[in-house]
Scaffold this active site. Structure first.
Site, PDB file in Angstrom:
ATOM      1  N   ASP A   4      59.222  64.634  69.521  1.00  0.00           N
ATOM      2  CA  ASP A   4      58.151  63.749  69.974  1.00  0.00           C
ATOM      3  C   ASP A   4      57.343  63.277  68.767  1.00  0.00           C
ATOM      4  O   ASP A   4      56.773  64.087  68.049  1.00  0.00           O
ATOM      5  CB  ASP A   4      57.257  64.515  70.966  1.00  0.00           C
ATOM      6  CG  ASP A   4      56.052  63.698  71.392  1.00  0.00           C
ATOM      7  OD1 ASP A   4      56.110  62.456  71.279  1.00  0.00           O
ATOM      8  OD2 ASP A   4      55.057  64.310  71.833  1.00  0.00           O
ATOM      9  N   ASP A  45      74.602  56.316  76.558  1.00  0.00           N
ATOM     10  CA  ASP A  45      75.196  56.821  77.791  1.00  0.00           C
ATOM     11  C   ASP A  45      75.413  55.623  78.702  1.00  0.00           C
ATOM     12  O   ASP A  45      74.501  54.813  78.889  1.00  0.00           O
ATOM     13  CB  ASP A  45      74.205  57.806  78.436  1.00  0.00           C
ATOM     14  CG  ASP A  45      74.906  58.988  79.064  1.00  0.00           C
ATOM     15  OD1 ASP A  45      75.786  58.751  79.910  1.00  0.00           O
ATOM     16  OD2 ASP A  45      74.551  60.130  78.739  1.00  0.00           O
ATOM     17  N   ASP A  67      79.365  58.146  81.948  1.00  0.00           N
ATOM     18  CA  ASP A  67      78.859  59.077  82.950  1.00  0.00           C
ATOM     19  C   ASP A  67      79.618  59.018  84.275  1.00  0.00           C
ATOM     20  O   ASP A  67      79.893  57.929  84.791  1.00  0.00           O
ATOM     21  CB  ASP A  67      77.386  58.708  83.220  1.00  0.00           C
ATOM     22  CG  ASP A  67      76.695  59.693  84.138  1.00  0.00           C
ATOM     23  OD1 ASP A  67      76.498  60.838  83.722  1.00  0.00           O
ATOM     24  OD2 ASP A  67      76.369  59.312  85.286  1.00  0.00           O
ATOM     25  N   ASP A 101      61.139  60.987  71.642  1.00  0.00           N
ATOM     26  CA  ASP A 101      61.295  59.534  71.579  1.00  0.00           C
ATOM     27  C   ASP A 101      62.192  59.122  70.422  1.00  0.00           C
ATOM     28  O   ASP A 101      62.585  59.946  69.601  1.00  0.00           O
ATOM     29  CB  ASP A 101      59.909  58.869  71.479  1.00  0.00           C
ATOM     30  CG  ASP A 101      59.025  59.568  70.461  1.00  0.00           C
ATOM     31  OD1 ASP A 101      59.482  59.731  69.316  1.00  0.00           O
ATOM     32  OD2 ASP A 101      57.898  59.985  70.812  1.00  0.00           O
ATOM     33  N   GLU A 155      83.260  61.214  80.995  1.00  0.00           N
ATOM     34  CA  GLU A 155      82.953  62.413  81.777  1.00  0.00           C
ATOM     35  C   GLU A 155      83.924  62.393  82.955  1.00  0.00           C
ATOM     36  O   GLU A 155      83.630  61.841  84.014  1.00  0.00           O
ATOM     37  CB  GLU A 155      81.499  62.412  82.261  1.00  0.00           C
ATOM     38  CG  GLU A 155      81.120  63.763  82.825  1.00  0.00           C
ATOM     39  CD  GLU A 155      79.834  63.752  83.647  1.00  0.00           C
ATOM     40  OE1 GLU A 155      79.248  64.818  83.819  1.00  0.00           O
ATOM     41  OE2 GLU A 155      79.428  62.687  84.147  1.00  0.00           O
ATOM     42  N   HIS A 198      73.695  68.800  78.701  1.00  0.00           N
ATOM     43  CA  HIS A 198      72.425  68.739  79.434  1.00  0.00           C
ATOM     44  C   HIS A 198      72.576  69.109  80.908  1.00  0.00           C
ATOM     45  O   HIS A 198      71.585  69.154  81.623  1.00  0.00           O
ATOM     46  CB  HIS A 198      71.845  67.333  79.305  1.00  0.00           C
ATOM     47  CG  HIS A 198      72.702  66.317  79.989  1.00  0.00           C
ATOM     48  ND1 HIS A 198      73.977  65.997  79.547  1.00  0.00           N
ATOM     49  CD2 HIS A 198      72.507  65.574  81.100  1.00  0.00           C
ATOM     50  CE1 HIS A 198      74.518  65.105  80.356  1.00  0.00           C
ATOM     51  NE2 HIS A 198      73.645  64.829  81.314  1.00  0.00           N
ATOM     52  N   ASP A 199      73.817  69.323  81.375  1.00  0.00           N
ATOM     53  CA  ASP A 199      74.050  69.700  82.777  1.00  0.00           C
ATOM     54  C   ASP A 199      74.406  71.175  82.913  1.00  0.00           C
ATOM     55  O   ASP A 199      74.699  71.639  84.025  1.00  0.00           O
ATOM     56  CB  ASP A 199      75.230  68.904  83.358  1.00  0.00           C
ATOM     57  CG  ASP A 199      74.906  67.435  83.546  1.00  0.00           C
ATOM     58  OD1 ASP A 199      73.722  67.095  83.705  1.00  0.00           O
ATOM     59  OD2 ASP A 199      75.860  66.634  83.532  1.00  0.00           O
TER      60      ASP A 199
HETATM   61  O1  TEU Z   1      76.914  64.339  85.828  1.00  0.00           O
HETATM   62  C1  TEU Z   1      77.921  64.169  86.771  1.00  0.00           C
HETATM   63  C2  TEU Z   1      78.415  65.345  87.443  1.00  0.00           C
HETATM   64  O2  TEU Z   1      79.590  65.269  87.719  1.00  0.00           O
HETATM   65  C3  TEU Z   1      77.650  66.477  88.069  1.00  0.00           C
HETATM   66  O3  TEU Z   1      78.625  67.370  88.510  1.00  0.00           O
HETATM   67  C4  TEU Z   1      76.696  67.276  87.319  1.00  0.00           C
HETATM   68  O4  TEU Z   1      77.409  67.970  86.337  1.00  0.00           O
HETATM   69  C5  TEU Z   1      76.059  68.264  88.281  1.00  0.00           C
HETATM   70  O5  TEU Z   1      75.289  67.530  89.148  1.00  0.00           O
HETATM   71  C6  TEU Z   1      75.207  69.290  87.631  1.00  0.00           C
HETATM   72  O6  TEU Z   1      74.433  69.983  88.576  1.00  0.00           O
HETATM   73  C7  TEU Z   1      76.397  63.178  85.269  1.00  0.00           C
HETATM   74  C8  TEU Z   1      75.263  63.480  84.321  1.00  0.00           C
HETATM   75  O7  TEU Z   1      75.758  64.206  83.232  1.00  0.00           O
HETATM   76  C9  TEU Z   1      74.173  64.169  85.064  1.00  0.00           C
HETATM   77  O8  TEU Z   1      73.116  64.555  84.217  1.00  0.00           O
HETATM   78  C10 TEU Z   1      73.673  63.223  86.114  1.00  0.00           C
HETATM   79  O9  TEU Z   1      72.740  63.900  86.931  1.00  0.00           O
HETATM   80  C11 TEU Z   1      74.795  62.675  86.985  1.00  0.00           C
HETATM   81  O10 TEU Z   1      75.932  62.266  86.235  1.00  0.00           O
HETATM   82  C12 TEU Z   1      74.331  61.466  87.729  1.00  0.00           C
HETATM   83  O11 TEU Z   1      74.201  60.382  86.872  1.00  0.00           O
HETATM   84 CA    CA Z   2      56.662  60.632  72.579  1.00  0.00          CA
END
Ligand code: TEU
Ligand code: CA
Length: 554
Positions: free
Chosen positions: A21, A98, A199, A29, A256, A328-329
């Site tokens: 940040d 993305d 994605d 950011d 993905e 991030h998932d």
């Molecule tokens: O994730 C897609 C996905 O296939 C999901 O299975 C996700 O791994 C799962 O919801 C996790 O709990 C992508 C992105 O990486 C994710 O951050 C987004 O939420 C999702 O698409 C929708 O755009």
């Molecule tokens: Ca900021």
């Protein structure tokens, strides 16, 4: 295999909201990212993938885009983005954004126009069905819980959303929509973007005609995956997208991809594939249950090894996978794949070497290079992520106590990876001078970039060495293109494999806290990397310490 510019690269994922940040508002950011490019360069990173920073209501943290041609003011301006691309170029680095085109935000202009006139041009950008009282068009459950159908405001229609209701699915059957997507991709590539991470792409092709499937939970719904598994012909969309966009710019694209069929692999990531690469998720999905996170099984070191090897075998020479231990998932890889209680410097380095040396393109998720760990959640109030909040409810409904349900969420929550990057031991880990949007992991006083940069034995420096080995002209060909062949696959809690190219390397990890003796196939020429000060090699035996990993040149 025809050589491509991305093959020998190392990629790094930034989650912009939590990276750095620059103005004290508690939200990471783009100027913050620019200020850390030298850090990434020093680590050895080439390709930087930014999770979404387009204008968005952030219902799903930016994976709900309301304008594909802008930058959300919370993340900066378009000038900042242009500067980031230029500053990266100066350092021989590449920026990926993305591409979220299975759905947009319900606050996107297209959706607003569809509400105004569902029979007009933009109504056909979405999947709309006429509303029938007391009956849904289909019984599919969205990924984030509840029906995929929601009333289209101000109309007598309902729209489809396989994710959150603020993420309406885009109708890829409509050529006008596809044109809009390609126009957008080309606009960004023309700006100098190196490519995209793509994605949730397997969701763009639906199975027609829409119909119900057998319910798989008490709610009478069934996972939307049932429908996707029946969908045919996604290749037509993906091939068209490649031809109209990425191919013209020699852009890097990483999909993905879930649920692909074995026979389609060459079409996906072969020489003329739809994508440059796709993520290997076999270990992240291992043990997952259709019932919900609460029902997932634990992944053991043996399972981890088998997942990696099976994926490698499946892909073979067809192309390059993109390898990860987290994103991030997902929870933090070190907290998830290392048996509970054993997460330490040595085991973190072992896991790092084992996945990094696999054939494919290594992706590092922000903070992974520091050994960042899962968060000790003490209350569900601390959880922000929509998917985690849904899974908490699912666990409660299945009869778990609040305490048990919280434990489940703590293990799997996407927020584990979303806490602010730990830069230093200053307040809020040096991420912000304000109040961070998500609480910092309390272990930042010991796990942080500043401390690890100073310590030559840190996890950070171990990653640096792994990257340097991949780039070393003497080993690059072998590490990038060499075939992977498992070694002593049956030996328990040993994950070992050859990389065979110009050179022969043997990567060996003792995936347990106890020592173990391992037979060597031949004398080794040298130890290229070791997470312990010494390697106890006598004749054709190596005595490995707990969580020791070595990379040997044979
Ligand atoms: O994730 C897609 C996905 O296939 C999901 O299975 C996700 O791994 C799962 O919801 C996790 O709990 C992508 C992105 O990486 C994710 O951050 C987004 O939420 C999702 O698409 C929708 O755009
Ligand atoms: Ca900021």
């Amino acid at each position: 295999m025809e050589k491509k510019w991305w093959h020998d690269k190392v990629a790094y994922q930034i989650y912009p909201k939590s990276f750095c940040d620059s103005n004290g508002d508690g939200i990471g950011d783009i100027p913050g990212i620019i200020s850390r490019l030298d850090y990434l360069k020093d680590l050895g990173v080439d390709i930087v993938w930014l999770s979404p920073c387009y204008p968005s209501p952030l219902a799903d943290q930016g994976y709900d885009i309301s304008d594909y041609y802008g930058i959300d003011p919370r993340f900066g301006t378009m000038e900042d983005m242009d500067r980031l691309i230029a500053e990266a170029k100066k350092r021989d680095m590449y920026i990926l954004m993305d591409l979220v085109v299975n759905h947009c935000s319900d606050e996107h202009e297209w959706f607003q126009k569809a509400c105004e006139d569902p029979d007009g041009k933009y109504g056909n950008f979405f999947y709309l069905r006429r509303k029938e009282e007391g009956k849904l068009p289909t019984n599919w459950r969205s990924y984030f819980g509840g029906s995929v159908w929601e009333d289209l405001p101000g109309t007598d229609r309902q729209y489809l959303h396989v994710f959150h209701k603020k993420q309406p699915d885009l109708n890829w059957e409509n050529p006008e929509l596809r044109e809009e997507v390609y126009k957008n991709i080309n606009w960004w590539l023309k700006k100098g973007l190196a490519g995209f991470r793509i994605d949730a792409i397997m969701n763009i092709k639906k199975a027609f005609p829409f119909h119900d499937y057998a319910p798989d939970r008490e709610d009478g719904l069934c996972s939307v995956r049932e429908m996707l598994a029946e969908a045919e012909g996604i290749g037509e969309f993906l091939g068209e997208m490649r031809d109209r966009t990425f191919q013209k710019y020699d852009a890097f694209s990483v999909g993905e991809v879930f649920l692909e069929r074995q026979e389609e692999l060459p079409d996906f990531i072969g020489e003329k594939g739809y994508f440059s690469s796709m993520f290997d998720f076999s270990e992240t999905i291992f043990g997952k249950s259709g019932k919900g996170w609460y029902d997932a099984g634990v992944i053991t070191p043996e399972d981890y090894k088998n997942c990696c090897f099976e994926a490698q075998e499946r892909v073979g020479e067809n192309g390059l996978l993109s390898n990860i231990i987290e994103n991030h998932d997902e929870p933090r890889g070190v907290s998830y794949y290392i048996p509970q209680g054993d997460c330490c410097e040595e085991s973190k380095k072992m896991l790092a070497a084992l996945y990094f040396m696999l054939r494919g393109i290594p992706f590092i998720y922000q903070g992974q290079e520091l050994g960042m760990e899962n968060v000790p959640f003490s209350s569900i109030e601390e959880v922000d992520d929509i998917s985690s909040l849904d899974e908490y409810q699912v666990a409660l409904e299945a009869g778990l106590t609040a305490e048990e349900a919280l434990k489940v969420i703590a293990r799997y929550s996407r927020d584990n990876a979303r806490t602010p990057m730990q830069w230093s031991d200053a307040a809020h880990a040096g991420f912000t001078t304000g109040t961070p949007w998500l609480r910092v992991n309390p272990n930042y006083s010991t796990i942080n970039a500043a401390a690890e940069q100073k310590d030559p034995d840190s996890v950070f420096h171990f990653y640096k060495k792994l990257i340097a080995l991949r780039k070393d002209p003497a080993y690059r060909e072998t590490v990038v293109y060499g075939a992977l062949e498992p070694y002593l696959k049956e030996q328990r809690n040993l994950m070992a494999y050859y990389r065979r190219g110009e050179k022969t390397l043997l990567v060996m990890g003792n995936f347990q806290r106890e020592e173990q003796e391992v037979a060597l196939p031949a004398a080794c020429k040298r130890v290229l990397l070791n997470n312990y000060p010494d390697a106890d090699i006598q004749d054709l035996t190596i005595r490995m310490q707990g969580y020791q990993v070595v990379i040997l040149e044979m």
